[in-house]
Structures are given as C-alpha cells and as structure tokens.
Scaffold this active site. Structure first.
Site, mmCIF file in Angstrom:
data_model
loop_
_atom_site.group_PDB
_atom_site.id
_atom_site.type_symbol
_atom_site.label_atom_id
_atom_site.label_comp_id
_atom_site.label_asym_id
_atom_site.label_seq_id
_atom_site.Cartn_x
_atom_site.Cartn_y
_atom_site.Cartn_z
ATOM 1 N N PHE A 222 0.814 -1.221 0.000
ATOM 2 C CA PHE A 222 0.000 0.000 0.000
ATOM 3 C C PHE A 222 0.845 1.268 0.000
ATOM 4 C CE2 PHE A 222 -2.547 -3.334 2.142
ATOM 5 C CZ PHE A 222 -3.495 -3.506 1.143
ATOM 6 N N GLU A 226 7.338 1.080 -0.274
ATOM 7 C CA GLU A 226 7.996 1.633 -1.469
ATOM 8 C C GLU A 226 9.414 2.063 -1.099
ATOM 9 O OE1 GLU A 226 5.685 4.432 -3.851
ATOM 10 O OE2 GLU A 226 7.513 5.242 -4.750
ATOM 11 N N ARG A 304 2.227 15.223 -6.133
ATOM 12 C CA ARG A 304 0.953 14.631 -6.557
ATOM 13 C C ARG A 304 -0.237 15.353 -5.901
ATOM 14 N NH1 ARG A 304 -0.777 10.292 -9.757
ATOM 15 N NH2 ARG A 304 1.201 9.274 -10.190
ATOM 16 N N ARG A 336 -1.233 4.571 -0.967
ATOM 17 C CA ARG A 336 -2.276 4.512 -2.007
ATOM 18 C C ARG A 336 -2.909 5.888 -2.312
ATOM 19 N NH1 ARG A 336 -6.307 -0.666 -1.720
ATOM 20 N NH2 ARG A 336 -6.578 -0.992 -3.944
ATOM 21 N N PHE A 338 -0.938 8.525 -2.922
ATOM 22 C CA PHE A 338 0.341 9.236 -2.962
ATOM 23 C C PHE A 338 0.167 10.760 -2.932
ATOM 24 C CE2 PHE A 338 4.609 10.049 -4.883
ATOM 25 C CZ PHE A 338 5.369 9.150 -4.169
ATOM 26 N N ALA A 502 2.551 3.608 -7.984
ATOM 27 C CA ALA A 502 1.924 4.556 -8.899
ATOM 28 C C ALA A 502 0.849 3.886 -9.776
ATOM 29 C CB ALA A 502 2.974 5.259 -9.767
ATOM 30 N N GLU A 705 -4.779 2.506 -7.369
ATOM 31 C CA GLU A 705 -5.017 3.598 -6.428
ATOM 32 C C GLU A 705 -6.335 4.355 -6.614
ATOM 33 O OE1 GLU A 705 -1.024 4.933 -7.621
ATOM 34 O OE2 GLU A 705 -0.852 5.635 -5.553
HETATM 35 N N1 MTE Z 1 -3.723 -4.155 -3.445
HETATM 36 C C1 MTE Z 1 -3.309 -5.064 -2.548
HETATM 37 N N2 MTE Z 1 -4.024 -6.181 -2.396
HETATM 38 N N3 MTE Z 1 -2.203 -4.872 -1.790
HETATM 39 C C2 MTE Z 1 -1.450 -3.706 -1.906
HETATM 40 O O1 MTE Z 1 -0.445 -3.556 -1.208
HETATM 41 N N4 MTE Z 1 -1.184 -1.535 -3.036
HETATM 42 C C3 MTE Z 1 -1.866 -0.450 -3.728
HETATM 43 C C4 MTE Z 1 -2.643 -1.000 -4.922
HETATM 44 N N5 MTE Z 1 -3.443 -2.114 -4.538
HETATM 45 C C5 MTE Z 1 -1.870 -2.722 -2.844
HETATM 46 C C6 MTE Z 1 -3.020 -3.006 -3.619
HETATM 47 C C7 MTE Z 1 -0.969 0.575 -4.197
HETATM 48 S S1 MTE Z 1 -0.486 1.787 -3.145
HETATM 49 C C8 MTE Z 1 -0.529 0.623 -5.484
HETATM 50 S S2 MTE Z 1 0.451 1.868 -6.044
HETATM 51 C C9 MTE Z 1 -0.873 -0.430 -6.441
HETATM 52 O O2 MTE Z 1 -1.695 -1.430 -5.892
HETATM 53 C C10 MTE Z 1 0.434 -1.060 -6.930
HETATM 54 O O3 MTE Z 1 0.222 -2.082 -7.817
HETATM 55 P P1 MTE Z 1 -0.149 -1.845 -9.363
HETATM 56 O O4 MTE Z 1 0.801 -0.795 -9.860
HETATM 57 O O5 MTE Z 1 0.063 -3.161 -9.962
HETATM 58 O O6 MTE Z 1 -1.561 -1.367 -9.404
HETATM 59 N N1 HPA Z 2 3.447 7.569 -7.423
HETATM 60 C C1 HPA Z 2 3.801 6.596 -6.587
HETATM 61 N N2 HPA Z 2 5.015 6.408 -6.173
HETATM 62 C C2 HPA Z 2 5.944 7.233 -6.609
HETATM 63 C C3 HPA Z 2 5.651 8.285 -7.468
HETATM 64 C C4 HPA Z 2 4.322 8.458 -7.914
HETATM 65 O O1 HPA Z 2 3.993 9.360 -8.686
HETATM 66 N N3 HPA Z 2 6.776 8.956 -7.705
HETATM 67 C C5 HPA Z 2 7.726 8.323 -6.990
HETATM 68 N N4 HPA Z 2 7.234 7.288 -6.327
HETATM 69 MO MO1 MOS Z 3 1.418 3.104 -4.209
HETATM 70 S S1 MOS Z 3 1.238 4.593 -2.847
HETATM 71 O O1 MOS Z 3 2.123 4.166 -5.415
HETATM 72 O O2 MOS Z 3 2.706 2.216 -3.589
#
Ligand code: MTE
Ligand code: HPA
Ligand code: MOS
Length: 769
Positions: A222, A226, A304, A336, A338, A502, A705
């Site tokens: 979440f 990162e 953001r 999530r 950001f 992201a 997100e």
């Molecule tokens: N869904 C689950 N089950 N677990 C997670 O940790 N992280 C969220 C979202 N959904 C998360 C989640 C966040 S903060 C992001 S940025 C995106 O998933 C990252 O994965 P994606 O880029 O494949 O969507």
């Molecule tokens: N989103 C999520 N994570 C990030 C970003 C962004 O735009 N830039 C750097 N880390």
């Molecule tokens: Mo999601 S806050 O960009 O890991």
C-alpha cells in the site's frame, strides 16, 4: 482468468518473507528505537542488554562501513541515529541474537540518555519556523489575482487531514544471507527491490552488483514498502556483512506501527470563487504537508497533491502552493493515492463549503464543473475526459433523484437516524510523476519443453500484477496459462527497477513482457515459415496450434519450440519499455506527466445514529473507467479494497501522536480499521468501457489507487446526514469523521433556533448532553 495466487493463499502455502526457510546458524535482529522525538544523545548504555543470554552483538552508527545514509530522494536520513534523534522510534541500535526472543529482551534493556530538544508535530508550526524539506512549489493556471473580480461568491476555509497507518497484513522485514565473493542475498518485503539495493549499497559501501535483492511476494504494501523496507534490509545487511552470518528481522506489529511512517497528514487553506452560474472561476490552496523528520518520498507525494488539487474539475484560474514541512514524527511516506487524496479532499471541502453557504446541493456544483476533453489541468496536460460520462452513467444507473427522495422521507420519518448522500468524482493520473521512473524490463524464457518462465521488476503484493503479466504472455503466445510461470522478483534478473507503485506496475512490466514475447514470437514465426514452407506473415498461433493462412498445420506449440531449439534460435528475450509521450518541466511546472487519467464517479449513502454518533455506510455505487479491463475479477477486487481503505481513512482510522511526538494509536486496540461489520452494506461497480486507444496494457486502465478516493465521499455523506439533524451544525473540515466528531457536530451550538428543536428531542429522552 482467476488470480494465479488464490490456491496458495487459501491453502496457506504462499511464501512471504517470514516463510522463507531459515538456514542453520541464522541470527535474529531487533531494533532499538529512540524513546524521545527530538534530542541529542548523551550516552547509550548497552551493557545490560549485552548480558542477555544469546545476544551476539549490538550494532550502532559507529559500525557502519559505508555511509550512514538511506535517503532515497534527499540524503537526509541516517540508518542509525548518530548524535541526534529526530523522531520517536528512530533506530538507534540493532541487537543481533541467537533467538528472536533474546533480541527483543535485549532491546528492552538498552538505556539511552538524551538531552531533549523542542518537538514539532504540527506542519503549520514547522512552516512558520522555516523547517522545510524543500522550498515551496506552486502550480498556477490562468490569472488568479484578476479572477476573484469575476466571482460572485467567494468562500474560504481551513482543513485538517489526518494520516493513515498502512496496516499491511505482513509487517516489514528482511532476511539476509551472506554469499561467496563478498556479496549478500537479501530477501526483503519491499515494493522497491532496487531501492533496497541502493540503501544497502550506501550502508555497506560496495557496488550494487554485490547485492541481490529477492522478493517472493508481499502481504500488502500500500505504499508503505515503497521506501520504508530499506531500513530493515539495511540493518540486517549491516549485521550479516560484519558477522558473516545470516540475519533475519521480521517486525512485531507494534514495532512496525511505531517505527514506520504513514500517509501524510496535511493542513490546508482554501479560497474558492464561483460566478452566478456556479462555475468555479478561481481556486487557491495552500498545503502544509506533515513530512516527518526526513524527506523519504515526501517531495514526490507533495507534487501529486498539487497535480490532483482540482480533482475532476476544470478551473480556469488556479494557484496551489505546497510546503513540505519537517516535523519530529517518523518520516511519512507513500500510501495509495500518494498525496492525491489529500489534494482532492481539500477541493471537495471547498465545494461543500460553497454549497452549504449557498443552500444548494454540492452535486450541482460538482457536475457543472467537471473537466471536459480539451480543457487544461493546472499542470498543462490537456484532458481526455470521461468525467461527465461517468457522472451521467451513474445518474442513469443509480437514480440519485429517487435516492434523494428515499433519504428525505427517511429523514422526515426518523428523528434519531438520519441519512446523507454524497457524490464523489475521481480523476487520477497514471505514471510516476517523475518521468524518469516510467520504465520497466521483462525477461522471458521459453524452455525446451515449451514451458515459459517470466521475470520482471514487478512485485506481487496482492494487487494481481503477476496474473496480469501471465495473461499478457498467454495471450501473445496463444498458449495455455498453465505453461507459464511468473518468477519471484530479483535484482539479478531485472536491474534498476522502479518500485511497484503509482498503479503503473502492470502497464510498465506488462508492456515490457508484451515486447519480449512479441520479439520471440517473430522468431518462432520464421521457424514455422521455414518448416512449413510458408511466408512468416501467414503464420499464426491459435490455441497452441500453428496455423498457415488461418488453416491448422501439423505443428503445435511443442513441435514449434522443438524445431526452434534444434535450429539454435534464441528462445529468450529481455525487453525494455519506456512510457512514450510523457514529459514534465519542473521549472515551468507544466507538461504532460501522465500517460492517461482514470476517471470515475461514486454515489455514497450513509446512516447516522444521532444519539450515539455511530454510523453505517449503506451503499457505494460506482461507475468506474476501466478502459477495457483485462481481468474484471482482479479489478473489482482492487476497487472494493480501495473503497474500504478510503472510507477507513476518512471515517474511523485515527492516527494519534501526543505533543511529545509519541504514537498513541500504536496497536489494533487503539487504531480502528474497517472490519467486516463496517464495510459498506452494498458496493455496486459498473464498468465504463471505453475503446479509445490509450497507453494502458491491452487498454486495461490502471486500477490500484484511483478507487481509494471514492471513500472521500463518505466524509461528505456523513456531514450531510449530520445537517439533516442539525442544519447549522458546526462541522470542521477535519478528518477522520470518527463517531466522537459526529457526536460533537450533531450537538454543536451554532444557532439558537436549531438547537431548540434538538433540545426537545434530547430532553424527551431524558439524556443530558
Ligand atoms: N492491493 C493489494 N491487495 N495490496 C497492496 O499492497 N497496493 C496499492 C494497490 N493495490 C496494494 C493493492 C498501491 S499503493 C498501489 S500503487 C498499487 O496497488 C500497486 O500495484 P499496481 O501498480 O500493480 O496497481
Ligand atoms: N506515485 C507513486 N510512487 C511514486 C511516485 C508516484 O507518482 N513517484 C515516486 N514514487
Ligand atoms: Mo502506491 S502509494 O504508489 O505504492
């Protein structure tokens, strides 16, 4: 296609960090965090701790062979406190022992003498004292100073937004095993294997190629992993490096809560101006971000906030300024959305304030001001908008007029229960706002038995990215999904990865996989063309069968691979994808930072118990812009999860630090997250299917997100329900809207007349409030 991890998840055989088999001789670590939020270390007393049986060694800053520095964007974060502590929980020493229990017992015996310094926990105070992470940033559009003259209605207000604990089910951790040739194998529960690799490189002082970072999967990140997995991996690496022994540390929940940063709390001021027709003509906002004691990702998060400060609306004159304020809290980090959710809450608050003062429904203002295709965001990108499409489809599907009637008659019939509804439109930009980060690589091998192995930089954290990547390969090769395996993420197979974040992970890594598969497929088509005496352009594969001009040949997938292998054709490919079209000029604060936007509209309905201040979220009805979803089950799961997490942030999750900077909501007994009883009774999700070309993988728009921000509507629905009870209630723009705050607002004293009505109700029940 079903999520490829469901079987192992349900049977308990998925391998998380703490499930990696531990080899003989492994030592266990535990960090000692500063008990004080700000001060100078006078004396660190380790003697008693070293007496605990099983303790091997206690590491401090003095033991670091490389640099005591793990800051990713700005070099302002020591791994272990040297002379200075900046936040409560800041690692000061790292105990290593033969057992977890001994390590934890030793941590309790460490004593430290700290000369306290003044503690700042409030971002406005930090800003006033000049405690900034970077100079302020301002985004502008139009001419704000002259725009106010065109406004008939102008409103101002202030906002306080609280943070949010990530509460990934799997806590932070790392397991480091020394390898030959001065290298380390680092298992880490991280979204950013390369970020971990860089942190370890800094601390040990050897080149990156010495450190292999492996991620099996995460029990949630979440955003909290990162950057903030780096600390634990670097501590274990330091100990493993110096002791030449495997070292493991998986944090206890309370350590994790106390020592890691959270979603950034923000304070903000807004000013909004509308004309006679309720068009928003001008909007000015100042954001005071509570960054915590070090930069971490705060500067990117702040960006953001500015990018999303007008949410789904077109406002011709905008000025938004953000201050990243240094306080003595744990460094706050990605979560999530950001920074986007905080920006969106503030514009929604401004609209709600205008609607309240003008005695109208906020939805009228919201709808009138939705951004249209061709209009400009404050950062210069021109919208390709689905905002109104989503809104109108939601109106057509969910009949908000009928819902309003139901709500009104319910409210007329019930004295002590009141319902409220709110619309929440969302517009979220997809791409890392830092253009440089939008790249990914994929390594695809076809083995000689026809099976396929894929490695990418993507980290599976429950969001289903591995399933989507597998689908890309299955579809491109036209073979059964069972033939394909997604490998764990490793910096030895894929280098220089951006974190899985992201919402862009499937787009970036999926496109790289598509490129690699397509390249191999072209080679295979030549092999088939030669073998079947046809032209390569006449060859296709359908259902594992090789076709010539659409007619099945004698070859299937296995024969094709066997032939290619015999002919010494390269059955492997490593492909690199970079998002095209995007750019951003940080001097002008203008550009085209996002590959595309995701839109949506939610309608939320809540019921408040006006005696207790408790409430339920009854329905969340959404029209969501999927593009063309490649996996609707996974995408719906992301939407449901995001909504619940967003509602939690806005309603019940209350991060509390005391004035000394100590976390008081430090366990699940004092920090309430949504459970099965508090999730919405109904979540309806309708897919807005768009067939326009976009830069998403298979045109299936990113979904990780954006849905979280539908949850913001819960705050406004609750405030509307409160107003149904007490029309002039004093409801500060303060999140989360806990039952306590609801109760305070329900019985707030603002207007004599309205209070009378309620006093009747209350005295009737014989309760003195
Ligand atoms: N869904 C689950 N089950 N677990 C997670 O940790 N992280 C969220 C979202 N959904 C998360 C989640 C966040 S903060 C992001 S940025 C995106 O998933 C990252 O994965 P994606 O880029 O494949 O969507
Ligand atoms: N989103 C999520 N994570 C990030 C970003 C962004 O735009 N830039 C750097 N880390
Ligand atoms: Mo999601 S806050 O960009 O890991």
């Amino acid at each position: 296609m079903k999520n490829i991890d469901s079987n192992t998840h349900v049977s308990g055989t998925s391998v998380y960090l703490d499930d990696v088999p531990v080899i003989n001789g492994t030592l266990f670590g535990a960090a000692f965090g500063s008990p004080v939020a700000h001060g100078t270390i006078r004396e660190l007393m380790l003697e008693e701790a070293l007496q605990i049986p099983g303790v091997v060694r206690i590491f401090t800053a003095a033991d670091i062979p490389g640099q005591n520095e793990i800051g990713g964007i700005i070099k302002d974060e020591p791994l272990l406190a040297d002379h200075h502590v900046h936040f409560c929980g800041m690692p000061v020493a790292f105990v290593v022992a033969h057992t977890r229990e001994a390590a934890r017992a030793a941590v309790k015996k460490i004593r430290v003498k700290i000369d306290p310094l003044p503690v700042i926990t409030d971002p406005r105070e930090a800003q006033a004292k000049g405690e900034l992470i970077i100079p302020p940033r301002t985004f502008t559009l139009g001419d704000i100073d002259n725009a106010w003259r065109q406004c008939t209605h102008i409103f101002e207000g202030s906002v306080d937004i609280n943070g949010q604990e990530h509460l990934y089910i799997e806590t932070q951790g790392a397991y480091v095993i020394p390898q030959e040739n001065n290298s380390l194998r680092i298992y880490s529960s991280t979204q950013g294997p390369t970020a971990v690799q860089r942190a370890v490189t800094s601390v040990i002082g050897l080149p990156m190629h010495r450190f292999e970072v492996i991620v099996t999967r995460l029990g949630g990140g979440f955003g909290g992993k990162e950057d903030q997995a780096n600390t634990w991996a670097a501590l274990c690496s330091l100990a493993a490096w110096l002791l030449k022994k495997p070292v493991k540390y998986a944090l206890h929940r309370m350590e994790d809560m106390a020592m890691t940063g959270k979603r950034h709390p923000y304070a903000a001021d807004f000013k909004i101006g509308l004309n006679d027709d309720y068009k928003i003509i001008a909007y000015e906002a100042s954001f005071f971000q509570n960054a915590g004691a070090a930069a971490d990702l705060s500067t990117a998060v702040l960006a953001r906030t500015l990018f999303h400060c007008t949410n789904s609306y077109f406002i011709p004159n905008v000025k938004a300024t953000g201050w990243s304020c240094r306080t003595n809290l744990p460094p706050n980090t990605a979560f999530r959305g950001f920074g986007g959710p905080q920006g969106m809450y503030v514009i929604e608050a401004a609209i709600a304030k205008a609607a309240q003062a003008l005695q109208m429904d906020a939805a009228v203002i919201q709808k009138k001001n939705l951004i249209h295709t061709g209009q400009e965001f404050p950062y210069g990108q021109i919208a390709k908008s689905e905002a109104l499409t989503c809104w109108e489809k939601a109106e057509a599907l969910y009949n908000p007029d009928d819902l309003r009637k139901v709500v009104n008659s319910f409210n007329a019939a019930n004295k002590l229960y009141k319902k409220g509804i709110a619309f929440m439109p969302v517009c979220f930009g997809i791409s890392f706002t830092n253009t440089m980060m939008n790249n990914a690589r994929s390594l695809v091998h076809i083995y000689s038995d026809g099976s396929v192995g894929i490695s990418t930089g993507a980290v599976e954290m429950g969001q289903g990215v591995n399933t989507k990547i597998l689908q890309v390969a299955a579809q491109t090769f036209a073979i059964a999904p069972e033939r394909i395996k997604l490998n764990h993420t490793s910096t030895y197979t894929i280098a220089n990865t951006s974190p899985s974040a992201a919402s862009a992970t499937a787009d970036l890594n999926g496109k790289a996989t598509l490129m690699a598969c397509t390249t191999i497929l072209e080679r295979l088509k030549h092999v088939a063309a030669d073998g079947l005496q046809a032209a390569p352009e006449d060859i296709s594969i359908v259902n594992e069968q090789v076709l010539v001009k659409g007619t099945p040949s004698t070859w299937d997938w296995l024969q094709l691979i066997t032939a290619a292998f015999r002919l010494r054709v390269n059955l492997s490919e490593h492909a690199h994808y970079r998002t095209p079209e995007i750019h951003f000029d940080e001097v002008k604060e203008k550009g085209h930072p996002f590959a595309y936007h995701v839109y949506g509209t939610a309608i939320l309905e809540v019921t408040v118990d006006c005696l207790r201040g408790t409430y339920t979220v009854d329905t969340v009805q959404v029209v969501h812009d999927f593009g063309n979803s490649m996996n609707t089950d996974i995408d719906r799961g992301q939407i449901e999860g995001g909504i619940v997490q967003g509602i939690g942030w806005m309603t019940m999750e209350e991060v509390i630090y005391d004035r000394d900077g100590r976390l008081r909501s430090n366990a699940l007994s004092t920090y309430k997250v949504p459970d099965i009883y508090s999730v919405p009774k109904t979540i309806a999700i309708d897919a807005l299917q768009t067939n326009d070309d976009n830069l998403a993988i298979f045109r299936s728009k990113a979904v990780g997100e954006p849905p979280l921000m539908y949850g913001i509507g819960a705050w406004f629905a609750l405030s509307n329900a409160i107003r149904a009870f007490h029309p002039n209630a004093d409801i500060p723009f303060s999140t989360p809207m806990t039952p306590e705050k609801v109760l305070m607002a329900l019985y707030s004293k603002t207007n004599q007349e309205t209070n009378q009505h309620h006093e009747e109700t209350i005295s009737h029940l014989g309760i003195d409030l």
